[in-house]
Write a protein that holds these residues in place. Structure first.
Motif, short mmCIF file in Angstrom:
data_model
loop_
_atom_site.label_atom_id
_atom_site.label_comp_id
_atom_site.label_asym_id
_atom_site.label_seq_id
_atom_site.Cartn_x
_atom_site.Cartn_y
_atom_site.Cartn_z
N SER A 3 -7.61 3.04 -1.66
CA SER A 3 -6.19 2.94 -1.35
C SER A 3 -5.40 2.58 -2.62
O SER A 3 -5.88 1.87 -3.48
N TRP A 6 -2.08 0.89 -4.39
CA TRP A 6 -1.14 -0.21 -4.16
C TRP A 6 -0.13 -0.28 -5.29
O TRP A 6 -0.41 0.14 -6.41
N SER A 12 1.42 4.92 1.05
CA SER A 12 0.88 5.87 2.03
C SER A 12 0.95 7.28 1.44
O SER A 12 1.83 7.59 0.65
N THR A 45 -5.58 1.09 -7.85
CA THR A 45 -6.41 1.57 -6.75
C THR A 45 -7.42 0.49 -6.39
O THR A 45 -8.07 -0.07 -7.27
N ARG A 55 0.85 -1.19 0.00
CA ARG A 55 0.00 0.00 0.00
C ARG A 55 0.89 1.24 0.00
O ARG A 55 1.88 1.31 0.73
N ASP A 67 -11.58 0.57 -1.89
CA ASP A 67 -11.63 1.50 -0.76
C ASP A 67 -10.88 2.80 -1.04
O ASP A 67 -10.82 3.68 -0.19
#
Length: 159
Positions: free
Chosen positions: A90, A92, A28, A85, A26, A88
């Motif tokens: 996020s 990756w 950040s 993506t 993931r 959710d």
């Protein structure tokens, strides 16, 4: 730091980074993507020995070549890394087989540069390798963070 310890740091960092790139990770939003390259940069500059005083011109040429190779690996590595993506929102990333190829070719070119320098009598310290690896990691991380910010969701949203 001794040459062997620098070499051990480089091998450990590369092993960690390459192993981590093969697993989905993931991205950040803020993160400390610059931390490991920053530490390597400080180690490279602190230890000195980037240029062989007895062969100044050739060692500067080899250092520039090493940095160009490092930059090229960073660019190619970021380009061959898959970014997506999740539902959710996020973002990756995961390295691909092409990413591994980039590393293999890059290491082969670095070994060839080192061999050419050794054949010419240039005394090369590990600082140049640390500097090039720092540049590689910095470019790759910066480009992936930039790519991650521009990735659209992989699902359809209702307006």
């Amino acid at each position: 730091m001794s040459g062997w310890l620098n070499a051990l740091v480089v091998v450990a960092v590369l092993g960690l980074v390459i192993a981590r790139q093969l697993r989905p990770r993931r991205v950040s939003a803020g993160g400390r993507w610059w931390l490991i390259p920053g530490i390597l940069l400080v180690l490279a500059i602190r230890d000195g020995g980037l240029v062989d005083p007895a062969h100044r011109d050739l060692s500067v040429l080899l250092l520039c070549a090493e940095l160009l190779v490092g930059a090229g690996i960073g660019l190619a590595w970021a380009r061959t890394t898959r970014v997506w993506t999740e539902k959710d929102g996020s973002v990756w990333t995961q390295g691909t087989r092409a990413s591994i190829t980039v590393w293999v070719v890059g290491i082969a070119v670095r070994v060839a540069l080192y061999a050419a320098g050794t054949a010419a009598g240039v005394r090369e310290e590990t600082g140049s390798v640390l500097l090039a690896v720092a540049l590689t990691l910095l470019i790759r991380a910066a480009l992936l963070v930039r790519r991650a910010r521009g990735v659209e969701p992989s699902y359809r949203t209702v307006a």
